[in-house]
Design a protein around this motif. Structure first.
Motif, PDB file in Angstrom:
ATOM      1  N   PRO A  27     -27.263 -50.843 -98.618  1.00 33.50           N
ATOM      2  CA  PRO A  27     -27.751 -50.979 -99.993  1.00 33.50           C
ATOM      3  C   PRO A  27     -27.764 -52.593-100.172  1.00 33.50           C
ATOM      4  N   SER A  28     -28.521 -53.101-101.017  1.00 39.51           N
ATOM      5  CA  SER A  28     -28.364 -54.496-101.320  1.00 39.51           C
ATOM      6  C   SER A  28     -27.149 -54.851-102.099  1.00 39.51           C
ATOM      7  N   LYS A  34     -28.683 -59.778 -99.553  1.00 41.30           N
ATOM      8  CA  LYS A  34     -29.168 -59.896-100.872  1.00 41.30           C
ATOM      9  C   LYS A  34     -30.205 -58.650-100.937  1.00 41.30           C
ATOM     10  N   GLU A  35     -30.570 -58.189-100.037  1.00 37.67           N
ATOM     11  CA  GLU A  35     -31.336 -57.154-100.237  1.00 37.67           C
ATOM     12  C   GLU A  35     -30.921 -55.738 -99.026  1.00 37.67           C
ATOM     13  N   ALA A  36     -31.496 -54.530 -99.380  1.00 40.14           N
ATOM     14  CA  ALA A  36     -31.186 -53.536 -98.915  1.00 40.14           C
ATOM     15  C   ALA A  36     -31.766 -53.607 -97.261  1.00 40.14           C
ATOM     16  N   CYS A  37     -31.105 -53.189 -96.281  1.00 44.45           N
ATOM     17  CA  CYS A  37     -31.455 -53.427 -94.873  1.00 44.45           C
ATOM     18  C   CYS A  37     -31.068 -52.277 -93.994  1.00 44.45           C
ATOM     19  N   HIS A  38     -31.603 -52.219 -92.926  1.00 45.68           N
ATOM     20  CA  HIS A  38     -31.209 -51.221 -91.825  1.00 45.68           C
ATOM     21  C   HIS A  38     -30.474 -51.913 -90.595  1.00 45.68           C
ATOM     22  N   LEU A  39     -29.637 -51.166 -90.151  1.00 47.16           N
ATOM     23  CA  LEU A  39     -28.789 -51.809 -89.005  1.00 47.16           C
ATOM     24  C   LEU A  39     -29.328 -50.902 -87.728  1.00 47.16           C
ATOM     25  N   GLU A  40     -29.507 -51.539 -86.663  1.00 48.93           N
ATOM     26  CA  GLU A  40     -29.796 -50.740 -85.570  1.00 48.93           C
ATOM     27  C   GLU A  40     -29.169 -51.304 -84.041  1.00 48.93           C
ATOM     28  N   ILE A  41     -28.365 -50.448 -83.311  1.00 52.35           N
ATOM     29  CA  ILE A  41     -27.753 -50.945 -82.056  1.00 52.35           C
ATOM     30  C   ILE A  41     -28.039 -50.192 -81.145  1.00 52.35           C
ATOM     31  N   MET A  42     -28.699 -50.532 -80.203  1.00 55.92           N
ATOM     32  CA  MET A  42     -28.944 -49.806 -78.897  1.00 55.92           C
ATOM     33  C   MET A  42     -27.585 -49.792 -78.045  1.00 55.92           C
ATOM     34  N   VAL A  43     -27.077 -48.552 -77.727  1.00 55.95           N
ATOM     35  CA  VAL A  43     -25.810 -48.529 -76.851  1.00 55.95           C
ATOM     36  C   VAL A  43     -26.153 -47.740 -75.586  1.00 55.95           C
ATOM     37  N   SER A  52     -30.136 -55.241 -84.127  1.00 55.99           N
ATOM     38  CA  SER A  52     -31.070 -55.764 -85.085  1.00 55.99           C
ATOM     39  C   SER A  52     -30.733 -55.515 -86.675  1.00 55.99           C
ATOM     40  N   ILE A  53     -31.060 -56.311 -87.491  1.00 54.49           N
ATOM     41  CA  ILE A  53     -30.873 -56.027 -88.881  1.00 54.49           C
ATOM     42  C   ILE A  53     -32.397 -56.469 -89.446  1.00 54.49           C
ATOM     43  N   THR A  54     -32.920 -55.238 -90.004  1.00 51.42           N
ATOM     44  CA  THR A  54     -34.260 -55.392 -90.702  1.00 51.42           C
ATOM     45  C   THR A  54     -34.192 -55.102 -92.079  1.00 51.42           C
ATOM     46  N   ASP A  55     -35.156 -55.590 -92.820  1.00 51.86           N
ATOM     47  CA  ASP A  55     -35.269 -55.359 -94.353  1.00 51.86           C
ATOM     48  C   ASP A  55     -36.122 -54.061 -94.369  1.00 51.86           C
ATOM     49  N   GLN A  56     -36.096 -53.652 -95.679  1.00 49.21           N
ATOM     50  CA  GLN A  56     -36.829 -52.221 -95.859  1.00 49.21           C
ATOM     51  C   GLN A  56     -38.329 -52.358 -95.362  1.00 49.21           C
ATOM     52  N   ASN A  57     -39.033 -53.406 -95.154  1.00 47.02           N
ATOM     53  CA  ASN A  57     -40.266 -53.323 -94.643  1.00 47.02           C
ATOM     54  C   ASN A  57     -40.365 -53.266 -92.955  1.00 47.02           C
TER      55      ASN A  57
END
Length: 167
Positions: A27-28, A34-43, A52-57
């Motif tokens: 959450p933000s 400062k804003e909600a985001c999505h974390l993704e790690i390829m393992v 990568s860290i991406t925003d809601q869009n």
């Protein structure tokens, strides 16, 4: 679901040699976000291949080493691990030693229905759906708002079970 800091989470994945997509939604708020985001790690077998860290869009805010350092500073996170397509319902075939190249165009070797891909992570289904023998790996990455290395890893996994190949 795992509730661990990044370093401990990676130690667990390395110890068990796990392959898949490690993700979390944050959450933000707080000093770092400062804003909600999505974390993704390829393992891959416990080793980080991309992050990568991406925003809601879906726009990439940070990636790779910069993203890893930011995530490490966040402390304990609620993680999800989606196993790789290698462990999907499809029969796993011996991996081929294919050279990884982000300059190629992936093509399907087998046309699969939704029921065959139901256990695949969403990213794997999305990449597979966009493979038409004409769209480049880089274009697929841009369409999905992910790094080419992420799509390259997915295609590598799909190649190992012989459902796609690169031209």
């Amino acid at each position: 679901m795992y509730i661990l800091d990044l370093e401990t989470m990676l130690e667990v994945l390395t110890y068990h040699r796990r392959t898949g997509v490690l993700s979390a939604d944050l959450p933000s708020g707080g000093p770092m976000l400062k804003e909600a985001c999505h974390l993704e790690i390829m393992v891959d077998r416990g080793k980080v291949r991309s992050c990568s860290i991406t925003d809601q869009n879906g726009h990439v805010l940070m990636e790779n080493e910069q993203a890893l350092q930011m995530i490490k500073s966040l402390g304990v996170i609620r993680w999800r691990l989606s196993e790789s397509a290698k462990k999907a319902a499809l029969q796993e075939l011996p991996a081929t030693a294919a050279a990884r190249s982000s300059a190629g165009v992936p093509r399907r070797l087998v046309h699969l229905g939704a029921e065959h891909m139901a256990s695949w992570p969403r990213l794997y289904r999305s990449v597979y759906a966009l493979i038409d023998g004409q769209t480049s790996l880089e274009r697929i990455a841009r369409m999905l708002f992910v790094m080419p290395g992420v799509v390259e890893q997915v295609i590598s996994d799909l190649r190992s079970i012989r459902v796609v190949d690169m031209d």
